[in-house]
Design an enzyme around this catalytic site. Structure first.
Site, PDB file in Angstrom:
ATOM      1  N   ASP A 135     -16.767 -12.946  -6.905  1.00  0.00           N
ATOM      2  CA  ASP A 135     -18.237 -13.225  -7.337  1.00  0.00           C
ATOM      3  C   ASP A 135     -18.181 -14.729  -7.492  1.00  0.00           C
ATOM      4  O   ASP A 135     -19.179 -15.310  -8.240  1.00  0.00           O
ATOM      5  CB  ASP A 135     -18.530 -12.866  -8.856  1.00  0.00           C
TER       6      ASP A 135
ATOM      7  N   GLY B 255     -20.379  -7.330  -3.731  1.00  0.00           N
ATOM      8  CA  GLY B 255     -21.596  -7.707  -3.183  1.00  0.00           C
ATOM      9  C   GLY B 255     -21.701  -9.104  -3.189  1.00  0.00           C
ATOM     10  O   GLY B 255     -21.229  -9.992  -3.759  1.00  0.00           O
ATOM     11  N   HIS B 256     -22.315  -9.526  -1.906  1.00  0.00           N
ATOM     12  CA  HIS B 256     -22.857 -10.913  -1.941  1.00  0.00           C
ATOM     13  C   HIS B 256     -24.339 -11.166  -2.006  1.00  0.00           C
ATOM     14  O   HIS B 256     -25.155 -10.287  -1.442  1.00  0.00           O
ATOM     15  CB  HIS B 256     -22.468 -11.385  -0.191  1.00  0.00           C
TER      16      HIS B 256
ATOM     17  N   GLN C 288     -14.525  -9.713  -2.780  1.00  0.00           N
ATOM     18  CA  GLN C 288     -13.401 -10.270  -4.257  1.00  0.00           C
ATOM     19  C   GLN C 288     -12.842 -11.486  -4.205  1.00  0.00           C
ATOM     20  O   GLN C 288     -13.081 -12.265  -3.350  1.00  0.00           O
ATOM     21  CB  GLN C 288     -12.561  -9.052  -4.271  1.00  0.00           C
TER      22      GLN C 288
END
Length: 421
Positions: free
Chosen positions: A13, A40-41, A217
């Site tokens: 993140d 997620g990006h 990650q």
């Protein structure tokens, strides 16, 4: 440098998607090298937000070739849903990547619930069980998944095995026909993009094309070098790129370590510099620190340079990219963790044993904050002096130069300090 890895230096993140998206405008290819849709990006451009979980960050630029490499585990249903949200793109999927199937998700839940209070905090996306099957030689590769007859035969065999395992947990049995009927449509959708991506990447290198490698990650969630067992099921380090893409190690030129200006973490596990007061709430709200995949509030802490130096050692960093610098605006004093106290000793390392790491107490230095609005700066020189001092101190403590920083979510709020790609 023409072949650059984007590495998360903390627990994920960090803003890797934003940095990749920015640098991708100069790239020919963007390669996702590990993980699945458990991460997620978030990329913002022209005020529009895009949440990417499987697709490489270059997918938003039609001129860029995007690769999902062999180190990934791919959920076909999630892939189909995500692909439907983008329009003009170029994509190549490794025939050696592994497939996440419904029984992986059910087993993920079962394993996690069986741990009780010792649960890891997984997203229940089936990523760990898929990598487990890969290592146990029970996995399904994309090459089999998109084959018109092998998929059906292999799926039938695997569901027989996995239903026995689900029975041990008291879970209902999965129906072969319903899964096959649904997933064969995903296989047909995916098939045109499947190829030998190792061959494709090496051909691109022979043409001297620019390549960005991005993972999911961060290094502290690496299966080998992270805070085990509170880790992911693969390695997000730059050193894992050759294995996960089929490219020789000496063909990688360097790595950009992406770090927030502070520290965050989702899920369980140690986090020495964590803070719990009203300031943590302020940073969480200002930085929108809620998981892209899960929506869970992220834990907040001061910047921890012991972790960043650990990342530098085990992964290799050529430059730092500091994100969310603007979130710290208005805080009078900023703390930076520079070492730990452990059993009466000052250490500059992360203990391998998780209980030992939980006993580590951070030692801080304090630097002055700033109150000026920095969201519209266009260069390092435009920053307030105290902001420059903060960046300079990070670089000094980590032993890695600052290559770029960001002062807001938009692509245009990213500033290059050095020409690195």
């Amino acid at each position: 440098m023409k072949r650059m890895v984007i590495v998360g230096t903390q627990w994920g993140d960090e803003g890797k998607g934003k940095i990749t998206d920015y640098l991708a405008q100069r790239a020919d290819l963007v390669v996702r090298y590990q993980g699945g849709n458990n991460a997620g990006h978030t990329v913002v451009f022209n005020g529009k937000k895009y949440s990417l979980h499987l697709l490489p960050s270059g997918i938003l630029s039609p001129k860029i070739e995007n690769v999902m490499a062999n180190g990934m585990v791919i959920n076909p249903k999630a892939f189909a849903e995500e692909l439907a949200k983008v329009d003009d793109f170029n994509l190549h999927i490794s025939d050696r990547a592994h497939v996440v199937l419904p029984y992986h998700q059910e087993l993920d839940k079962a394993y996690e619930l069986s741990k009780g209070s010792d649960k890891i905090g997984t997203t229940h996306k089936g990523i760990g069980p898929t990598y487990t099957d890969k290592a146990s030689r029970l996995g399904m590769r994309i090459s089999s998944f998109v084959h018109p007859t092998r998929f059906k035969e292999k799926l039938y065999e695997l569901i027989e095995i996995k239903n026995r395992e689900l029975t041990l947990f008291g879970y209902p049995l999965l129906d072969f026909k319903s899964i096959y009927d649904e997933y064969q449509s995903y296989a047909k959708l995916m098939a045109p993009y499947v190829t030998d991506t190792s061959l494709y990447l090496n051909q691109a290198i022979e043409k001297d094309q620019k390549i960005l490698f991005e993972g999911a990650q961060g290094v502290m969630l690496c299966l080998d070098h992270g805070t085990y067992p509170f880790v992911t099921s693969s390695s997000p380090t730059a050193s894992s790129v050759p294995l996960n893409t089929g490219v020789a190690p000496w063909l990688i030129d360097g790595a950009i370590g992406v770090t927030k200006a502070y520290t965050t973490r989702v899920g369980s596990g140690p986090m020495p510099s964590e803070i719990h007061d009203a300031l943590a709430d302020q940073i969480r709200i200002t930085g929108n620190e809620f998981g892209t995949t899960t929506g869970r509030p992220r834990r907040i802490g001061w910047l921890d340079t012991v972790i960043l130096r650990h990342t530098r050692r085990v992964s290799g960093l050529s430059y730092l990219a500091v994100t969310l610098l603007d979130v710290l605006t208005g805080i009078d004093e900023l703390k930076i963790a520079v070492s730990y106290d452990f059993n009466g000793e000052t250490i500059d390392r992360i203990p391998a044993d998780i209980e030992d790491f939980m006993d580590c107490k951070p030692n801080y230095i304090t630097v002055k904050g700033w109150h000026e609005d920095i969201t519209n700066v266009k260069s390092y020189d435009d920053l307030p002096q105290n902001t420059k001092n903060y960046l300079d101190k990070i670089s000094e403590l980590v032993g890695v130069p600052i290559g770029m920083f960001s002062v807001g979510p938009d692509r245009e709020q990213t500033i290059m300090v050095k020409e690195i790609f």
